[in-house]
Design an enzyme around this catalytic site. Structure first.
Site, PDB file in Angstrom:
ATOM      1  N   CYS A  50       0.867  -1.171   0.000  1.00  0.00           N
ATOM      2  CA  CYS A  50       0.000   0.000   0.000  1.00  0.00           C
ATOM      3  C   CYS A  50       0.909   1.229   0.000  1.00  0.00           C
ATOM      4  O   CYS A  50       1.809   1.329   0.843  1.00  0.00           O
ATOM      5  CB  CYS A  50      -0.897   0.001   1.233  1.00  0.00           C
ATOM      6  SG  CYS A  50      -1.844   1.533   1.417  1.00  0.00           S
ATOM      7  N   ASP A  57      -0.254  -5.865   0.396  1.00  0.00           N
ATOM      8  CA  ASP A  57      -1.544  -6.187  -0.212  1.00  0.00           C
ATOM      9  C   ASP A  57      -1.372  -7.483  -0.987  1.00  0.00           C
ATOM     10  O   ASP A  57      -0.372  -7.667  -1.680  1.00  0.00           O
ATOM     11  CB  ASP A  57      -1.987  -5.077  -1.169  1.00  0.00           C
ATOM     12  CG  ASP A  57      -2.403  -3.814  -0.436  1.00  0.00           C
ATOM     13  OD1 ASP A  57      -3.054  -3.941   0.619  1.00  0.00           O
ATOM     14  OD2 ASP A  57      -2.093  -2.718  -0.923  1.00  0.00           O
TER      15      ASP A  57
END
EC number: 1.7.1.13
Length: 148
Positions: A50, A57
């Site tokens: 992120c 992620d």
């Protein structure tokens, strides 16, 4: 000299690079350019960071394409996708960049990228983007309407 002899990753010891690098992608000549197979490639272990929180992620990346003169070499694709590991980018940007890099490399008749990312805060993000040459625009529009 065979077309495969130009490939750097296939059959070689694998150095893993965890910072985005489009130069890892390689292609080989399409042995059947007169056919229109829809090829699906799936990466179940895609990871990026992120760009705001630097938290990892996770997602599954689906790539589908109809080749023209070139096809992507799968090990180079794996290494390329793994290079996102420490790359800070939003899901949508990752998907768009993957599409643009593959279009530049392959010049396909059609190509789509779909990301099924693990939900964060109760929201799952599932970006989809596609590309087509002029003769495949109707197919592109239909796929866009059918996208999950």
């Amino acid at each position: 000299m065979t077309p495969e002899s130009n490939l750097k990753s296939l059959g070689a010891k694998t150095p893993y690079i965890f910072e985005y690098n489009s130069d890892l992608l390689e292609a080989f000549p399409n042995p059947n350019p007169n056919l229109d197979p829809l090829i699906t490639l799936e990466c179940k272990e895609f990871t990026s960071l992120c760009p705001i929180t630097s938290q990892p992620d996770f997602g599954v990346i689906f790539i589908r394409y109809i080749p023209k003169d070139k096809m992507v070499e799968s090990k180079s694709l794996k290494l390329y996708l793994f290079s996102y590991r420490n790359h800070g980018s939003f899901h949508e940007s990752c998907i768009n960049t993957i599409l643009l890099d593959l279009v530049q490399l392959l010049e396909p008749k059609y190509l789509e990228v779909y990301g099924d990312f693990v939900s964060r805060g109760g929201i799952a993000i599932k970006p989809f983007v596609n590309y087509a040459i002029k003769e495949y625009q109707d197919f592109k529009e239909k796929r866009l309407l059918d996208a999950k």
